[in-house]
Write a protein that holds these residues in place. Structure first.
Motif, short mmCIF file in Angstrom:
data_model
loop_
_atom_site.label_atom_id
_atom_site.label_comp_id
_atom_site.label_asym_id
_atom_site.label_seq_id
_atom_site.Cartn_x
_atom_site.Cartn_y
_atom_site.Cartn_z
N PRO A 4 9.99 7.56 -12.16
CA PRO A 4 10.19 6.64 -11.16
C PRO A 4 11.06 5.49 -11.62
CG PRO A 4 8.07 6.32 -12.12
CD PRO A 4 8.57 7.52 -12.76
N LYS A 5 11.62 4.97 -10.55
CA LYS A 5 12.78 3.86 -10.60
C LYS A 5 11.69 2.73 -10.65
CE LYS A 5 16.33 1.00 -10.22
NZ LYS A 5 17.38 1.15 -11.26
N LEU A 6 10.58 2.59 -9.94
CA LEU A 6 9.74 1.53 -9.54
C LEU A 6 8.33 1.78 -9.61
CD1 LEU A 6 9.92 -1.56 -8.64
CD2 LEU A 6 9.88 -1.02 -6.26
N SER A 7 7.91 0.94 -10.58
CA SER A 7 6.08 1.20 -10.34
C SER A 7 5.56 -0.26 -9.50
CB SER A 7 5.62 1.06 -11.71
OG SER A 7 6.10 2.21 -12.66
N VAL A 8 4.85 0.43 -8.60
CA VAL A 8 4.22 -0.71 -7.72
C VAL A 8 2.55 -0.62 -8.15
CG1 VAL A 8 3.66 -1.72 -5.49
CG2 VAL A 8 5.72 -0.11 -6.10
N ILE A 9 2.06 -1.69 -8.59
CA ILE A 9 0.96 -2.11 -9.25
C ILE A 9 -0.05 -2.87 -8.03
CG2 ILE A 9 -0.56 -2.96 -11.13
CD1 ILE A 9 1.90 -2.87 -12.82
N LEU A 10 -1.02 -2.18 -7.53
CA LEU A 10 -2.14 -2.85 -6.87
C LEU A 10 -3.56 -2.71 -7.40
CD1 LEU A 10 -3.12 -3.34 -3.75
CD2 LEU A 10 -3.68 -0.90 -3.66
N CYS A 11 -3.79 -4.03 -7.72
CA CYS A 11 -5.32 -4.07 -8.30
C CYS A 11 -6.33 -4.41 -7.36
CB CYS A 11 -5.16 -5.38 -9.10
SG CYS A 11 -3.83 -5.49 -10.47
N ALA A 12 -7.49 -3.76 -7.42
CA ALA A 12 -8.42 -3.60 -6.50
C ALA A 12 -9.89 -3.74 -7.13
CB ALA A 12 -8.34 -2.10 -5.92
N TYR A 13 -10.59 -4.92 -6.33
CA TYR A 13 -11.81 -5.13 -6.83
C TYR A 13 -12.55 -5.40 -5.65
CZ TYR A 13 -15.83 -7.34 -8.59
OH TYR A 13 -17.39 -7.89 -8.74
N ASN A 33 11.04 6.92 -4.42
CA ASN A 33 11.09 7.05 -5.90
C ASN A 33 10.22 5.85 -6.63
OD1 ASN A 33 11.41 8.23 -8.38
ND2 ASN A 33 13.73 7.39 -8.46
N ILE A 34 9.05 6.03 -6.33
CA ILE A 34 8.12 4.93 -6.76
C ILE A 34 6.80 5.57 -7.31
CG2 ILE A 34 9.09 3.16 -5.08
CD1 ILE A 34 6.58 3.49 -3.43
N GLU A 35 6.29 4.77 -8.25
CA GLU A 35 5.05 5.34 -8.73
C GLU A 35 3.94 4.28 -8.34
OE1 GLU A 35 3.60 6.04 -13.21
OE2 GLU A 35 4.68 4.11 -12.92
N ILE A 36 2.91 4.55 -7.89
CA ILE A 36 1.82 3.60 -7.15
C ILE A 36 0.67 3.72 -8.07
CG2 ILE A 36 0.25 3.15 -5.31
CD1 ILE A 36 2.22 4.86 -3.47
N ILE A 37 0.52 2.67 -8.61
CA ILE A 37 -0.58 2.62 -9.94
C ILE A 37 -1.79 1.50 -9.13
CG2 ILE A 37 -1.31 1.56 -12.04
CD1 ILE A 37 1.41 2.21 -13.24
N ILE A 38 -2.67 2.22 -9.03
CA ILE A 38 -3.96 1.48 -8.59
C ILE A 38 -4.83 1.11 -9.50
CG2 ILE A 38 -5.75 1.33 -6.68
CD1 ILE A 38 -4.28 3.29 -5.10
N VAL A 39 -5.21 -0.03 -9.79
CA VAL A 39 -6.16 -0.50 -10.82
C VAL A 39 -7.67 -1.08 -10.32
CG1 VAL A 39 -6.58 -2.02 -12.86
CG2 VAL A 39 -4.13 -1.02 -12.25
N ASP A 40 -8.52 -0.09 -10.43
CA ASP A 40 -9.95 -0.44 -10.10
C ASP A 40 -10.61 -1.26 -11.13
OD1 ASP A 40 -12.45 -0.26 -8.96
OD2 ASP A 40 -13.06 1.53 -9.85
N ASP A 41 -10.49 -2.58 -10.94
CA ASP A 41 -11.06 -3.46 -11.90
C ASP A 41 -12.66 -3.70 -11.72
OD1 ASP A 41 -10.89 -5.36 -13.85
OD2 ASP A 41 -10.88 -7.03 -12.42
N GLY A 42 -13.45 -2.46 -12.09
CA GLY A 42 -14.86 -2.30 -12.08
C GLY A 42 -15.50 -2.77 -10.54
N SER A 43 -14.65 -2.23 -9.60
CA SER A 43 -15.40 -2.59 -8.29
C SER A 43 -17.00 -2.08 -8.14
CB SER A 43 -14.67 -1.65 -7.39
OG SER A 43 -13.38 -2.43 -7.07
N THR A 44 -17.75 -3.00 -7.49
CA THR A 44 -19.25 -2.70 -7.44
C THR A 44 -19.57 -2.20 -5.95
OG1 THR A 44 -19.80 -4.93 -7.17
CG2 THR A 44 -19.75 -3.93 -9.43
N ASP A 45 -18.70 -2.14 -4.95
CA ASP A 45 -19.11 -1.97 -3.67
C ASP A 45 -19.33 -0.60 -3.18
OD1 ASP A 45 -16.48 -1.02 -3.77
OD2 ASP A 45 -15.58 -2.35 -2.41
N GLY A 46 -18.99 0.24 -4.21
CA GLY A 46 -19.34 1.79 -4.02
C GLY A 46 -18.15 2.65 -3.15
N LYS A 47 -17.21 1.78 -2.72
CA LYS A 47 -16.41 2.40 -1.70
C LYS A 47 -14.92 2.38 -2.35
CE LYS A 47 -18.76 1.27 2.49
NZ LYS A 47 -18.67 0.34 3.73
N THR A 48 -14.49 1.31 -2.99
CA THR A 48 -13.24 0.91 -3.61
C THR A 48 -12.87 2.28 -4.50
OG1 THR A 48 -13.27 -1.19 -3.32
CG2 THR A 48 -11.73 -0.41 -4.83
N PRO A 49 -13.61 2.60 -5.73
CA PRO A 49 -13.31 3.56 -6.59
C PRO A 49 -13.02 5.03 -5.76
CG PRO A 49 -15.27 2.44 -7.13
CD PRO A 49 -14.83 1.74 -5.87
#
Length: 356
Positions: A4-13, A33-49
């Motif tokens: 990928p040319k570009l990495s887009v980082i989406l942090c999710a809690y 041509n992008i990489e999508i990185i989703i970081v699940d920061d220890g979500s506790t809602d039972g849905k986000t992960p």
């Protein structure tokens, strides 16, 4: 192999209600041509992960990181370490990214390979349904030009520009210079960017507005009790003073902006923080900490700077808060809090009930 040319980082809690629309905006970007990185920061809602994993199954460009909760800075750092794109950008799930954003970014980076690219954005108030646009001139700055143009072209004095999501960073630049976000509960972006500015060899500013930042009444950093809030604001102030010192900034308007911002942050820490329901402190403990802040050397220095400047362009409650800090008076401080409540009610009536 996908490069990928570009990495887009989406942090999710715990952002399940926003995540589907956020993913759709990323997945449907015109530039593919992008990489999508989703970081699940220890979500506790039972849905986000679960949603994160589902998105990785739907789109081969998605990589998901599940980690223990460590805050936004920690999540972004995990994304930086995992990224494989030449460039990195950040996106918050409750905001809006233009569908052509990555296309514009790629075109500009193809024109000029820089350490940092900055683009414009719209700040949308959910409460008042108002929009404010922030845009830059089209400028390419290199080496000493970055320092010389900082105050007038991309500082917080002229632009509300402390955020990470309206910037694109060369990954190698971040890695080689060990530039990472702090892991404090709040205010991770601004110190990070101030270090980036001091280190970068090239910065490109573009006028294109590619991002919509949503400001909510609930859920922002003022709605939480954070014990170390004063110390965090002091650390941001220290980063600004380091920038002023290293770059020999003498612009008096900018220096006043930095000191005023620090005092405003301290007022926020002493008012909103101690008003939270989860604040465990007794009234006497709160008073002791407020007094300690009044007599802090940095606060005293900043209040002295504003002894004659403070009344300009401020409403009555703001003047009272500044005067209370300058005089180090608890009585004036609490009087200012009561006055601000009254002004807030009047403002609500003016903007909402009267619809003016």
């Amino acid at each position: 192999m996908f490069m990928p040319k570009l990495s887009v980082i989406l942090c999710a809690y715990n952002v399940a209600k926003y995540l589907s629309s956020a993913f759709a905006l990323l997945s449907n970007q015109i530039f593919r041509n992008i990489e999508i990185i989703i970081v699940d920061d220890g979500s506790t809602d039972g849905k986000t992960p679960t949603l994160c994993d589902r998105f990785s199954e739907e789109d081969y460009r998605v990589r998901v990181i599940h980690k223990e909760n460590g805050g936004l800075g920690s999540a972004r750092n995990a994304g930086i370490e995992a990224a494989s794109g030449d460039y990195i950008m950040f996106y918050d799930a409750d905001d809006f990214l233009a569908l052509g954003a990555t296309k514009v970014v790629n075109e500009k980076l193809c024109e000029e390979d820089v350490d940092v690219l900055m683009f414009g954005y719209v700040e949308h108030s959910e409460r008042y349904d108002t929009d404010f646009s922030f845009s830059f001139k089209d400028l390419l700055l290199k080496n000493k030009e970055i320092r010389d143009n900082y105050v007038n072209e991309f500082s917080g004095l002229r632009f509300n520009n402390g955020f990470a999501w309206n910037k694109v960073y060369r990954r190698k630049f971040l890695i080689d210079n060990n530039l990472r976000f702090g892991t404090e509960a709040i205010q991770q972006d601004e110190p990070f960017n101030l270090r980036v500015y001091r280190t970068a060899s090239s910065i490109r500013l573009i006028p294109d507005i590619l991002y919509e930042y949503h400001v909510f009444d609930k859920g922002n950093n003022r709605a939480r009790y954070i014990p170390e809030r004063v110390e965090i604001y002091k650390s941001v102030f220290d980063e600004y003073r380091l920038l002023i010192s290293e770059w020999n900034i003498t612009d008096t308007e900018f220096i006043r902006y930095v000191y005023k911002k620090f005092i405003d942050d301290i007022i926020c820490a002493l008012t909103y923080n101690f008003s939270q329901k989860k604040c465990p402190l007794s009234f006497s403990e709160k008073n002791r900490l407020i007094k300690a802040a009044f007599y802090d050397s940095d606060v005293m220095e900043a209040s002295e700077i504003f002894r004659t400047e403070v009344v300009r362009n401020l409403n009555f409650p703001q003047r009272m808060f500044y005067f209370a800090i300058y005089k180090r008076s608890l009585s004036l401080f609490y009087a200012a809090k009561c006055t601000r409540v009254f002004y807030t009610i009047l403002s609500y009536i003016y903007h909402t009930i009267l619809d003016l």
